[in-house]
Design a protein around this motif. Structure first.
Motif, PDB file in Angstrom:
ATOM      1  N   MET B  71      43.776  64.132 109.967  1.00 56.36           N
ATOM      2  CA  MET B  71      43.624  65.418 109.287  1.00 56.36           C
ATOM      3  C   MET B  71      42.515  65.395 108.538  1.00 56.36           C
ATOM      4  N   GLU B  72      41.792  64.321 108.176  1.00 57.35           N
ATOM      5  CA  GLU B  72      40.654  64.307 107.220  1.00 57.35           C
ATOM      6  C   GLU B  72      39.432  64.798 108.087  1.00 57.35           C
ATOM      7  N   THR B  73      39.558  64.566 109.448  1.00 60.39           N
ATOM      8  CA  THR B  73      38.504  64.608 110.416  1.00 60.39           C
ATOM      9  C   THR B  73      38.493  66.359 110.582  1.00 60.39           C
ATOM     10  N   MET B  74      39.685  66.564 111.008  1.00 57.81           N
ATOM     11  CA  MET B  74      40.104  67.888 111.133  1.00 57.81           C
ATOM     12  C   MET B  74      39.562  68.845 109.816  1.00 57.81           C
ATOM     13  N   ARG B  75      40.028  68.462 108.603  1.00 57.07           N
ATOM     14  CA  ARG B  75      39.689  69.014 107.666  1.00 57.07           C
ATOM     15  C   ARG B  75      38.111  69.300 107.412  1.00 57.07           C
ATOM     16  N   SER B 178      33.416  82.775 109.724  1.00 63.32           N
ATOM     17  CA  SER B 178      34.690  83.413 109.770  1.00 63.32           C
ATOM     18  C   SER B 178      35.901  82.538 110.545  1.00 63.32           C
ATOM     19  N   SER B 179      35.475  81.964 111.556  1.00 64.96           N
ATOM     20  CA  SER B 179      36.313  81.145 112.266  1.00 64.96           C
ATOM     21  C   SER B 179      36.609  79.896 111.529  1.00 64.96           C
ATOM     22  N   CYS B 183      40.163  78.667 110.547  1.00 64.56           N
ATOM     23  CA  CYS B 183      40.389  77.263 110.551  1.00 64.56           C
ATOM     24  C   CYS B 183      41.009  76.839 109.362  1.00 64.56           C
ATOM     25  N   SER B 184      40.268  76.888 108.109  1.00 59.25           N
ATOM     26  CA  SER B 184      40.358  76.397 106.972  1.00 59.25           C
ATOM     27  C   SER B 184      41.923  76.741 106.339  1.00 59.25           C
ATOM     28  N   LEU B 185      41.917  78.198 106.456  1.00 58.37           N
ATOM     29  CA  LEU B 185      42.884  78.812 105.591  1.00 58.37           C
ATOM     30  C   LEU B 185      44.302  78.801 106.570  1.00 58.37           C
ATOM     31  N   HIS B 339      41.361  76.205 119.091  1.00 60.68           N
ATOM     32  CA  HIS B 339      40.332  76.361 117.833  1.00 60.68           C
ATOM     33  C   HIS B 339      39.029  75.519 117.786  1.00 60.68           C
ATOM     34  N   PHE B 340      39.270  74.254 117.794  1.00 60.89           N
ATOM     35  CA  PHE B 340      38.198  73.382 117.802  1.00 60.89           C
ATOM     36  C   PHE B 340      37.247  73.617 119.046  1.00 60.89           C
ATOM     37  N   ARG B 341      37.849  74.138 120.241  1.00 66.96           N
ATOM     38  CA  ARG B 341      36.871  74.474 121.290  1.00 66.96           C
ATOM     39  C   ARG B 341      36.121  75.657 121.134  1.00 66.96           C
ATOM     40  N   GLN B 342      36.978  76.443 120.432  1.00 69.39           N
ATOM     41  CA  GLN B 342      36.197  77.799 119.946  1.00 69.39           C
ATOM     42  C   GLN B 342      34.974  77.557 118.981  1.00 69.39           C
TER      43      GLN B 342
END
Lengths: 120, 574
Positions: B71-75, B178-179, B183-185, B339-342
């Motif tokens: 989660m932290e990494t993704m954040r 914006s992406s 992602c964040s929101l 999403h991460f790929r994008q």
């Protein structure tokens, strides 16, 4: 290693229930119809005997005495499984070399508990 | 008269011999069926355990744990980039505007150089042979003008490209922000909610597991009741055999001693013996009936517990809102992975634009030396013009004015050149910053690693989902079939009916004998002879002895329970 238990009873339905219970608990089972049959099948690894008391040809007490006379099985646990509950008969069994006494009917977990205890 | 009683007792004895013993095959068949059912119930429980604890429970918890760890990494990956890159592009565009303005001034110098070249040629022609050397000067001035025009055109062209790239990069940066914002929101919040929901689901699975443990205990309990009941075939057989022996041996003894014994005493004893056997038979009948009923109840209860297993498993499969949690987590992981790929692709695009900007700037700055040479060259031309004008003397006064103009221009050109060079250096500096920044964008390893890890989760989840679906299908099918078969088996057990009828008939016959004998016998008959007492004493079971005591001595009712309250009373280890 899987332990082998011999069940001796002239009632096929009792042998079936004992066998069913013990196999379910992971033991290997040999069946004998009376004391004489049991003695003829007593060879190789037999770790315990569960026997009825009143049987044709050779009863449970005589069977215990015969087993105790065989050096290889002199010290294996022998438990009586019988409808007999008289103290004098129990004393007789104990004197012959029985390890324990279970009065029928047994519940599967009781039998398994006893087996595990005496085989420990 | 007593002879007829003996023959009736022997007939009852003969009939009893077939009542229970003849049912052994039926019990054995029932036992075999039971064995098979028990195996199937065990298998069902194993599948349910695997589904609830291993497949859904443990693996789900592991996936949730790993997702939580990530989660932290993704954040951090979803963190919206700061504006440094955009600021850098803005700076470059500002420099470019300044540069274009400077190049406008450069155009003025070029035009002046062109005019000076023309004036020099005119003055040179006017001077004739004396001004011939000034043609070379005019050529130099003209060439320098052309050179400056050429450089300016190149720089303008590059500047235009650079500006276009900067606009493009600005758009891409806005898009990636914006992406990241989404992602964040949204995505991150979705993952967070999903993980939280799965954690709650994992906790609820523990309760489901406890419930399954309870159901398994109930199944074992039912099996225990069934196994105990099955033994009553043997127990009741022995009870009936004891009655048979008592009847036969009593008849044999009394018949053998008819001549020696008083008929009234014999009738009295026959009354006692037969009354006792009626009680034993009634007890045997009750025991057998109860045992068979317990057997039926046990099988039916087993069927219900099997259905409970199915219910528990279904609960385990579904989350709080009734949706399958594995489906839900799979969707989330798929979404996050996409999403991460994008993000990685967008980052790569931005990085490439940065590199293109940096490369274009490099091309521009390759003119830097040439531009600086222009300043030096024009100064040399101005110096050369002054020298030549001085050599020409008064005739070359006009040329002296031209030389002065060239000198003034060289001063302006030097200033412009220095400004352009400085601007180009600023642009080059900003480009270097962008090139550094581009490395971060072009390095998609973190996003690739995260995507790969998420793909790994997906693989695990797909495997788990497949296994869970397969187990659930098997549990569903087997539970339904087994429960139905157990119900059918339970309702098909009728072995007690003929046994009860036969025992009741025998008891009825013996009761008649007992009543007749009691009526015809001595009211206060002699005590039971030792031989008959010994026959009646030969009981093996406590229940038989209790009945015996209650009839002969009046001690207790002999109402022994089928199963004692504490079954462990039946065990003794020496």
């Amino acid at each position: 290693m899987t332990k082998t238990i011999m069940t001796v009873d002239d009632s096929a339905s009792v042998r079936q229930m004992v066998s069913f219970t013990l196999k379910k608990a992971g033991f290997s089972v040999i069946e004998a119809t009376d004391g004489k049959d049991a003695m003829s099948k007593l060879s190789g690894p037999v770790h315990m005997v569960i026997t009825d008391l009143n049987m044709p040809n050779m009863d449970g007490i005589a069977l215990i005495k015969s087993i105790r006379a065989v050096p290889a099985y002199k010290f294996i646990p022998i438990v009586m499984l019988t409808t007999e509950s008289q103290a004098s008969r129990k004393q007789e069994g104990k004197a012959a070399g029985a390890t324990g006494w279970i009065v029928k009917p047994f519940k599967p977990e009781q039998l398994v508990d006893v087996v595990k205890k005496v085989l420990r | 008269m007593v002879d007829s009683f003996f023959s009736r007792m022997r007939r009852v004895q003969a009939n009893l011999g077939r009542v229970i013993a003849a049912r052994e095959d039926e019990f054995l068949e029932l036992g075999s069926t039971l064995h098979a059912f028990a195996s199937r119930a065990d298998n069902l429980v194993d599948m349910a355990r695997e589904l609830v604890e291993s497949t859904v429970g443990e693996i789900l918890k592991e996936v949730v744990r790993q997702l939580d760890d990530k989660m932290e990494t993704m954040r951090s990956m979803c963190q919206v980039s700061d504006t440094a890159e955009m600021d850098e592009f803005g700076r470059i565009r500002g420099f470019l505007a300044d540069l274009l303005s400077l190049l406008e001034n450069y155009g003025r110098i070029v035009r002046t150089l062109q005019m000076l070249a023309i004036s020099t040629r005119i003055e040179s022609a006017r001077l004739g042979a004396d001004g011939r050397g000034f043609n070379t000067l005019a050529d130099d001035v003209e060439k320098l003008g052309l050179k400056i025009a050429e450089y300016s055109a190149h720089i303008r062209e590059q500047a235009a490209r650079l500006d276009a790239l900067s606009v493009d990069a600005d758009g891409r940066m806005t898009s990636i922000r914006s992406s990241q914002q989404e992602c964040s929101l949204n995505v991150f919040v979705m993952v967070q909610e999903n993980v939280t929901s799965l954690q709650r689901y994992g906790t609820s699975l523990d309760a489901v597991s406890d419930s399954l443990t309870g159901t398994i205990a109930e199944i074992q309990n039912s099996m225990g009741e069934i196994v105990s009941s099955m033994q009553f075939h043997d127990i009741v057989r022995q009870q009936v055999e004891h009655v048979e022996e008592a009847l036969g041996e009593t008849a044999d003894y009394l018949q053998a001693h008819t001549d020696e014994l008083d008929a009234g005493d014999m009738a009295h004893w026959l009354g006692q013996v037969n009354t006792m056997q009626v009680a034993q038979l009634e007890y045997a009948e009750t025991s057998f009936s109860q045992a068979v009923q317990v057997l039926r109840d046990g099988l039916q209860a087993l069927g219900l517990h099997v259905r409970d297993v199915q219910q528990v498993v279904e609960t385990a499969r579904q989350g709080e809102d009734g949706s399958a949690p594995l489906d839900s987590i799979s969707e989330t992981v798929l979404h996050v992975s996409a999403h991460f790929r994008q993000l990685a692709e967008q980052g790569g695009d931005v990085g490439n634009v940065m590199v293109a900007v940096a490369d274009t700037v490099s091309e521009m700055t390759s003119f830097l030396d040439d531009i600086e040479d222009v300043g030096a060259e024009i100064e040399l031309i101005a110096l050369n013009a002054s020298i030549k004008a001085a050599h020409t003397g008064d005739m070359g006064k006009a040329l002296g004015v031209l030389a002065l103009s060239i000198q003034t221009l060289s001063h302006d050109a030097r200033q412009q050149t220095d400004s352009i060079a400085e601007k180009l250096r600023s642009i080059a500096g900003a480009a270097d910053v962008l090139r550094d920044m581009s490395r971060g964008y072009l390095d998609s390893s973190q996003a690739d690693a995260m995507t790969a890890e998420l793909q790994g989760f997906m693989e695990q989840l797909r495997t788990v989902q497949g296994r869970a679906d397969s187990l659930l299908g098997s549990v569903d099918n087997e539970a339904v079939t087994l429960a139905e078969e157990l119900d059918a088996l339970a309702s098909g057990i009728r072995v007690d009916e003929p046994v009860r009828a036969a025992l009741q008939q025998a008891a009825g016959e013996l009761m008649q004998i007992a009543e007749t004998c009691t009526q015809e016998g001595n009211e206060e008959g002699a005590p039971l002879p030792d031989v008959l007492q010994a026959i009646l004493d030969r009981y093996t079971m406590e229940s038989e002895r209790a009945i015996h005591r209650s009839h002969l001595v009046g001690d207790g009712e002999g109402d022994a329970e089928l199963f004692g309250d504490d079954l462990d009373d039946n065990i003794e280890l020496f």
